[in-house]
Design a protein around this motif. Structure first.
Motif, PDB file in Angstrom:
ATOM      1  N   THR A  22      -0.124   1.689  12.136  1.00  0.00           N
ATOM      2  CA  THR A  22      -1.494   1.893  11.682  1.00  0.00           C
ATOM      3  C   THR A  22      -2.204   0.553  11.730  1.00  0.00           C
ATOM      4  O   THR A  22      -1.815  -0.393  11.047  1.00  0.00           O
TER       5      THR A  22
ATOM      6  N   ASN B  96      -6.325  -1.150  12.417  1.00  0.00           N
ATOM      7  CA  ASN B  96      -7.756  -0.989  12.678  1.00  0.00           C
ATOM      8  C   ASN B  96      -8.322  -2.327  13.129  1.00  0.00           C
ATOM      9  O   ASN B  96      -8.332  -3.291  12.375  1.00  0.00           O
TER      10      ASN B  96
ATOM     11  N   MET C  60     -11.387  -4.792  14.329  1.00  0.00           N
ATOM     12  CA  MET C  60     -12.818  -4.908  14.042  1.00  0.00           C
ATOM     13  C   MET C  60     -13.317  -6.252  14.535  1.00  0.00           C
ATOM     14  O   MET C  60     -12.544  -7.195  14.697  1.00  0.00           O
TER      15      MET C  60
ATOM     16  N   ASN D 270     -17.163   1.348  22.311  1.00  0.00           N
ATOM     17  CA  ASN D 270     -16.751   0.074  21.743  1.00  0.00           C
ATOM     18  C   ASN D 270     -17.035  -1.003  22.776  1.00  0.00           C
ATOM     19  O   ASN D 270     -16.596  -0.908  23.908  1.00  0.00           O
TER      20      ASN D 270
ATOM     21  N   VAL E 180      -3.739   3.475  16.104  1.00  0.00           N
ATOM     22  CA  VAL E 180      -4.445   2.226  16.407  1.00  0.00           C
ATOM     23  C   VAL E 180      -5.903   2.550  16.697  1.00  0.00           C
ATOM     24  O   VAL E 180      -6.209   3.330  17.592  1.00  0.00           O
ATOM     25  N   THR E 181      -6.792   1.976  15.900  1.00  0.00           N
ATOM     26  CA  THR E 181      -8.215   2.299  15.999  1.00  0.00           C
ATOM     27  C   THR E 181      -9.067   1.048  16.180  1.00  0.00           C
ATOM     28  O   THR E 181      -8.623  -0.066  15.910  1.00  0.00           O
ATOM     29  N   ILE E 182     -10.291   1.278  16.634  1.00  0.00           N
ATOM     30  CA  ILE E 182     -11.326   0.245  16.656  1.00  0.00           C
ATOM     31  C   ILE E 182     -12.458   0.788  15.795  1.00  0.00           C
ATOM     32  O   ILE E 182     -13.013   1.843  16.103  1.00  0.00           O
ATOM     33  N   ASN E 183     -12.760   0.108  14.714  1.00  0.00           N
ATOM     34  CA  ASN E 183     -13.764   0.589  13.754  1.00  0.00           C
ATOM     35  C   ASN E 183     -13.506   2.040  13.358  1.00  0.00           C
ATOM     36  O   ASN E 183     -14.408   2.860  13.316  1.00  0.00           O
ATOM     37  N   HIS E 184     -12.232   2.347  13.106  1.00  0.00           N
ATOM     38  CA  HIS E 184     -11.763   3.643  12.628  1.00  0.00           C
ATOM     39  C   HIS E 184     -11.876   4.770  13.660  1.00  0.00           C
ATOM     40  O   HIS E 184     -11.795   5.942  13.305  1.00  0.00           O
TER      41      HIS E 184
ATOM     42  N   PRO F  59      -9.922   6.154  17.064  1.00  0.00           N
ATOM     43  CA  PRO F  59      -8.689   5.927  17.826  1.00  0.00           C
ATOM     44  C   PRO F  59      -8.967   5.427  19.249  1.00  0.00           C
ATOM     45  O   PRO F  59      -9.881   5.912  19.918  1.00  0.00           O
TER      46      PRO F  59
END
Length: 139
Positions: A9, A11, A13, A70, A108-112, A114
């Motif tokens: 997990t 995130n 940013m 993104n 794995v996320t970018i600004n929440h 996926p």
């Protein structure tokens, strides 16, 4: 340089650029935004215009991700895809589509949101057909 693998997990940013050979999310390569001269990232059924029984005007099934939602997290110089816009067909007259939320990566996320990876899909608007991504676009 070696590949960079993101697991668990996480995130991401802010402005971040990965410099490794390839960016992996688990075991799948992350999709990146490409330009018109890059190889196709996937395929979709042809858009049927005019309607049957005529054959499609441009039956080219190739699909590219031309815009990631993104633009702050990158693999080398290319934005990593966390949703975005895709195009299918020939340059100059492509059909638009939307990259769907990742069904392969959930951790794995970018600004929440996926990160999209190889194996994820897009929907092409005129046909409603699903495009499957088989190549990340990373060089």
């Amino acid at each position: 340089m070696a590949n960079i693998t993101l697991k668990g997990t996480l995130n991401l940013m802010g402005n971040l650029t990965f410099k490794g050979d390839k960016l992996l999310v688990g075991t799948a390569e992350a999709l990146v935004q490409v330009t018109g001269g890059d190889p196709s990232q996937g395929v979709a059924p042809p858009v049927i215009l005019p309607p049957p029984p005529a054959s499609p005007i441009a039956p080219q099934p190739d699909v590219w991700i031309i815009n990631s939602f993104n633009l702050t997290v990158k693999q080398k110089t290319k934005a990593i895809v966390a949703l975005g816009m895709a195009m299918q067909g020939v340059a100059g007259a492509p059909w638009p589509g939307m990259v769907l939320p990742s069904s392969v990566n959930s951790g794995v996320t970018i600004n929440h949101i996926p990160i999209n990876v190889v194996g994820d899909q897009a929907v092409i608007f005129p046909s409603g057909g699903s495009a499957s991504f088989t190549s990340s676009g990373q060089s």
